[in-house]
Design a protein around this motif. Structure first.
Motif, PDB file in Angstrom:
ATOM      1  N   ALA A  10       0.911  -1.210  -0.047  1.00  0.00           N
ATOM      2  CA  ALA A  10       0.200  -0.122   0.087  1.00  0.00           C
ATOM      3  C   ALA A  10       1.015   1.148   0.051  1.00  0.00           C
ATOM      4  O   ALA A  10       2.149   1.257   0.192  1.00  0.00           O
ATOM      5  CB  ALA A  10      -0.858  -0.151   1.267  1.00  0.00           C
ATOM      6  N   GLN A  11       0.152   2.389  -0.368  1.00  0.00           N
ATOM      7  CA  GLN A  11       1.016   3.731  -0.296  1.00  0.00           C
ATOM      8  C   GLN A  11       0.305   4.648   0.939  1.00  0.00           C
ATOM      9  O   GLN A  11      -0.829   4.631   1.134  1.00  0.00           O
ATOM     10  CB  GLN A  11       1.005   4.268  -1.480  1.00  0.00           C
ATOM     11  N   MET A 423       1.028  36.945   1.801  1.00  0.00           N
ATOM     12  CA  MET A 423       0.654  35.375   2.326  1.00  0.00           C
ATOM     13  C   MET A 423       2.069  34.641   1.877  1.00  0.00           C
ATOM     14  O   MET A 423       2.622  34.560   1.247  1.00  0.00           O
ATOM     15  CB  MET A 423      -0.473  34.825   1.453  1.00  0.00           C
ATOM     16  N   VAL A 424       2.276  33.733   3.211  1.00  0.00           N
ATOM     17  CA  VAL A 424       3.190  32.644   2.996  1.00  0.00           C
ATOM     18  C   VAL A 424       2.622  31.646   3.018  1.00  0.00           C
ATOM     19  O   VAL A 424       1.914  31.049   4.142  1.00  0.00           O
ATOM     20  CB  VAL A 424       4.283  32.909   4.349  1.00  0.00           C
ATOM     21  N   ILE A 425       3.038  30.599   2.164  1.00  0.00           N
ATOM     22  CA  ILE A 425       2.511  29.373   2.067  1.00  0.00           C
ATOM     23  C   ILE A 425       3.683  28.126   2.191  1.00  0.00           C
ATOM     24  O   ILE A 425       4.597  28.152   1.348  1.00  0.00           O
ATOM     25  CB  ILE A 425       1.834  28.811   0.720  1.00  0.00           C
ATOM     26  N   ILE A 426       3.689  27.402   3.128  1.00  0.00           N
ATOM     27  CA  ILE A 426       4.608  26.154   3.466  1.00  0.00           C
ATOM     28  C   ILE A 426       3.505  24.956   3.494  1.00  0.00           C
ATOM     29  O   ILE A 426       2.946  24.729   3.974  1.00  0.00           O
ATOM     30  CB  ILE A 426       5.413  26.313   4.580  1.00  0.00           C
ATOM     31  N   ARG A 427       4.160  24.017   2.272  1.00  0.00           N
ATOM     32  CA  ARG A 427       3.216  23.032   2.096  1.00  0.00           C
ATOM     33  C   ARG A 427       4.359  21.909   1.887  1.00  0.00           C
ATOM     34  O   ARG A 427       4.497  21.269   0.496  1.00  0.00           O
ATOM     35  CB  ARG A 427       2.260  23.076   0.861  1.00  0.00           C
ATOM     36  N   PRO A 428       4.929  21.068   2.831  1.00  0.00           N
ATOM     37  CA  PRO A 428       5.722  19.926   2.747  1.00  0.00           C
ATOM     38  C   PRO A 428       4.815  18.546   2.391  1.00  0.00           C
ATOM     39  O   PRO A 428       3.533  18.535   2.814  1.00  0.00           O
ATOM     40  CB  PRO A 428       6.296  19.674   3.793  1.00  0.00           C
ATOM     41  N   GLU A 429       5.186  17.424   1.695  1.00  0.00           N
ATOM     42  CA  GLU A 429       4.417  16.235   1.682  1.00  0.00           C
ATOM     43  C   GLU A 429       5.419  15.215   1.672  1.00  0.00           C
ATOM     44  O   GLU A 429       6.749  15.231   0.971  1.00  0.00           O
ATOM     45  CB  GLU A 429       3.769  16.368   0.567  1.00  0.00           C
ATOM     46  N   MET A 430       5.058  14.022   2.160  1.00  0.00           N
ATOM     47  CA  MET A 430       6.059  13.201   2.267  1.00  0.00           C
ATOM     48  C   MET A 430       5.195  11.843   1.801  1.00  0.00           C
ATOM     49  O   MET A 430       3.988  11.518   2.266  1.00  0.00           O
ATOM     50  CB  MET A 430       6.401  12.556   3.594  1.00  0.00           C
ATOM     51  N   VAL A 431       5.951  10.892   0.941  1.00  0.00           N
ATOM     52  CA  VAL A 431       5.016   9.622   0.196  1.00  0.00           C
ATOM     53  C   VAL A 431       5.970   8.536   0.675  1.00  0.00           C
ATOM     54  O   VAL A 431       7.181   8.311   0.199  1.00  0.00           O
ATOM     55  CB  VAL A 431       4.886   9.924  -1.215  1.00  0.00           C
ATOM     56  N   VAL A 432       5.564   7.516   0.983  1.00  0.00           N
ATOM     57  CA  VAL A 432       6.098   6.210   1.089  1.00  0.00           C
ATOM     58  C   VAL A 432       5.240   5.188   0.118  1.00  0.00           C
ATOM     59  O   VAL A 432       4.053   4.813   0.272  1.00  0.00           O
ATOM     60  CB  VAL A 432       5.762   5.686   2.800  1.00  0.00           C
ATOM     61  N   GLN A 433       6.059   5.006  -0.822  1.00  0.00           N
ATOM     62  CA  GLN A 433       5.859   4.440  -1.963  1.00  0.00           C
ATOM     63  C   GLN A 433       5.300   2.835  -1.612  1.00  0.00           C
ATOM     64  O   GLN A 433       4.162   2.434  -2.252  1.00  0.00           O
ATOM     65  CB  GLN A 433       6.774   4.249  -3.127  1.00  0.00           C
ATOM     66  N   LYS A 434       5.837   2.070  -0.836  1.00  0.00           N
ATOM     67  CA  LYS A 434       5.579   0.689  -0.497  1.00  0.00           C
ATOM     68  C   LYS A 434       5.356   0.490   1.083  1.00  0.00           C
ATOM     69  O   LYS A 434       6.499   0.851   1.583  1.00  0.00           O
ATOM     70  CB  LYS A 434       6.553  -0.174  -1.266  1.00  0.00           C
ATOM     71  N   LEU A 435       4.331  -0.022   1.472  1.00  0.00           N
ATOM     72  CA  LEU A 435       4.225  -0.401   2.776  1.00  0.00           C
ATOM     73  C   LEU A 435       3.730  -1.722   3.114  1.00  0.00           C
ATOM     74  O   LEU A 435       2.606  -2.040   2.415  1.00  0.00           O
ATOM     75  CB  LEU A 435       3.412   0.946   3.471  1.00  0.00           C
ATOM     76  N   GLY A 436       4.236  -2.599   3.792  1.00  0.00           N
ATOM     77  CA  GLY A 436       3.800  -3.965   3.833  1.00  0.00           C
ATOM     78  C   GLY A 436       2.539  -3.657   4.812  1.00  0.00           C
ATOM     79  O   GLY A 436       2.422  -3.418   5.732  1.00  0.00           O
ATOM     80  N   ILE A 437       1.318  -4.511   4.301  1.00  0.00           N
ATOM     81  CA  ILE A 437       0.026  -4.669   5.156  1.00  0.00           C
ATOM     82  C   ILE A 437      -0.431  -5.854   5.115  1.00  0.00           C
ATOM     83  O   ILE A 437      -0.020  -6.715   4.467  1.00  0.00           O
ATOM     84  CB  ILE A 437      -1.013  -3.795   4.771  1.00  0.00           C
ATOM     85  N   THR A 438      -1.157  -6.274   5.929  1.00  0.00           N
ATOM     86  CA  THR A 438      -2.019  -7.647   6.127  1.00  0.00           C
ATOM     87  C   THR A 438      -3.273  -7.504   5.577  1.00  0.00           C
ATOM     88  O   THR A 438      -4.055  -6.721   6.014  1.00  0.00           O
ATOM     89  CB  THR A 438      -1.873  -8.292   7.493  1.00  0.00           C
ATOM     90  N   ASN A 439      -3.475  -8.529   4.832  1.00  0.00           N
ATOM     91  CA  ASN A 439      -5.291  -8.685   4.421  1.00  0.00           C
ATOM     92  C   ASN A 439      -6.053  -9.081   5.656  1.00  0.00           C
ATOM     93  O   ASN A 439      -5.674  -9.997   5.995  1.00  0.00           O
ATOM     94  CB  ASN A 439      -5.286  -9.242   3.256  1.00  0.00           C
TER      95      ASN A 439
END
Length: 439
Positions: A10-11, A423-439
């Protein structure tokens, strides 16, 4: 059990936004009386968002806090009141993929929960991004897409609490914030159909939307008492946008009918057309016109078009004189405008617009239909992909028609108004491409 449970991938996405805006208001939204003093303040929006997607599902949530610097005492923990936005759940939704991923070029998804609803240019349905609090809906949207075609069905049904009997709804929004772009009450229920097709560099779409408002009767003091039943308003029309070489064309037409929230028969419309031409690689300019009907007919029918749940700040001048919280007598609007944009590189952009406003219906006392002229100047600079700055200045030259009792009703009004912001805009973002999960 965890050892033997099959795993999937999952992501996970985490994002944040801190947006501070300092404003100087000397006649923003409406002209000030000549003896009134300008206002100055800094507001701040803080958002934390998270997204999670896996096999045939997506989840999204956004927590938001909006406040003015200094509204809380620094030594106490403020108790939230209705007059302040405070900490809210801006979004919390799940999207289910009803078709398996092996089905090529087709998708059928169901999105449920608190969500932003945005279509086309955000004129009728938008997230109201300019306002710090934004806009969201508690709704369910069924989305079918195949190739260039899109078909969405959406619905919402609002209640104030978990009732034990009945569905009478009090639509008065809490605090000082309006429910829609015309300052009217919140809808009790809403249904819409959106059909669109992607063009070469644009789109063509059809919208049909029905929203229902609680019936009411006034008590002895004139206060509204909400009753069973609803008044239904319907809006339908077409939107077109496409870029042909250096020319971008935009056109829209909508018709509104049924009954409005005040139980008036309704027959109103909106027409819009504009073009923007890329004169060179760094500069473009264009002309446009908007027309929204207004006034009351001799039979009592309202011709005042309501631009629903859109983003009026984007269209009718950045000083928000029309179709925002500050009413203008349901007169309707003619807006003739010139828009220019200068973008020498990917980091800097400068835009300058000029609007000429007229009423779409007669003004009492045989006053001129001319409302005034507005000039807008906005500069954007991206320091990095995360940090950006924006500054703007607007000036409005109004007429006595705009400030007259039948329109904005401002006594001893100044003839010139100003508004500026940084106006000051700060917009960080972090993406974890693959994450192990259980069904």
């Amino acid at each position: 059990m965890l050892f033997f449970t099959p795993s999937a991938w999952a992501q996970f996405t985490v994002g944040a936004q801190l947006r501070t805006r300092s404003e100087f208001r000397d006649g923003q939204a409406a002209p000030l009386p000549k003896d009134a003093s300008p206002a100055f303040f800094t507001s701040q929006r803080t958002r934390l968002s998270a997204g999670f997607s896996g096999y045939r599902f997506k989840l999204g949530a956004t927590i938001q806090d909006v406040r003015v610097w200094g509204q809380d005492a620094s030594t106490i923990n403020r108790t939230t009141t209705q007059d302040n936005n405070a900490l809210i759940l801006h979004e919390a939704w799940a999207e289910i993929m009803l078709l398996d991923t092996v089905v090529k070029n087709k998708s059928l998804n169901l999105k449920i929960g608190r969500q932003e609803i945005v279509y086309d240019d955000s004129r009728l349905l938008g997230n109201l991004e300019w306002l710090q609090q934004g806009r969201r809906h508690d709704a369910a949207v069924l989305k079918y897409e195949t190739g260039p075609y899109t078909l969405h069905l959406g619905a919402a049904f609002n209640q104030n609490r978990e009732n034990t009997a009945g569905t009478v709804y009090n639509p008065t929004p809490p605090g000082n914030y309006t429910a829609n772009t015309n300052g009217a009450a919140m809808y009790k229920s809403l249904e819409y159909l959106y059909a669109g097709k992607k063009l070469g560099k644009g789109s063509l779409s059809l919208l049909f939307l029905a929203d229902q408002f609680s019936k009411f009767h006034p008590d002895s003091t004139g206060v509204k008492i909400w009753d069973k039943g609803v008044h239904t308003r319907m809006t339908t029309g077409l939107y077109y946008n496409n870029t042909l070489d250096k020319l971008t064309l935009t056109a829209a037409g909508y018709y509104q009918f049924g009954k409005n929230a005040n139980a008036q028969d309704l027959s109103a419309g909106l027409l819009s057309a504009a073009f923007q031409y890329q004169l060179c690689s760094t500069f473009s300019a264009g002309l446009g016109a908007d027309y929204t009907t207004g006034g009351i007919g001799t039979d009592g029918t309202s011709h005042a078009f309501d631009p629903l749940y859109g983003t009026p700040h984007k269209f009718w001048g950045y000083m928000d004189y029309f179709y925002v919280a500050s009413a203008f007598g349901n007169r309707g609007l003619q807006d003739y405008y010139l828009k220019t944009k200068y973008k020498p590189n990917s980091k800097f952009q400068l835009s300058a617009d000029l609007h000429q406003f007229y009423s779409a219906s007669d003004i009492p006392d045989n006053l001129s239909r001319k409302f005034g002229t507005e000039a807008d100047l906005v500069a954007n600079y991206a320091l990095t992909k995360v940090i950006s700055f924006e500054a703007g200045y607007s000036h409005f030259w109004n007429t006595i028609s705009l400030t007259s009792p039948g329109v904005k009703n401002v006594g001893n009004a100044a003839s010139n108004s100003n508004w500026a912001y940084v106006m000051v805009i700060i917009r960080p973002e972090m993406v974890v491409q693959k994450l192990g999960i259980t069904n």
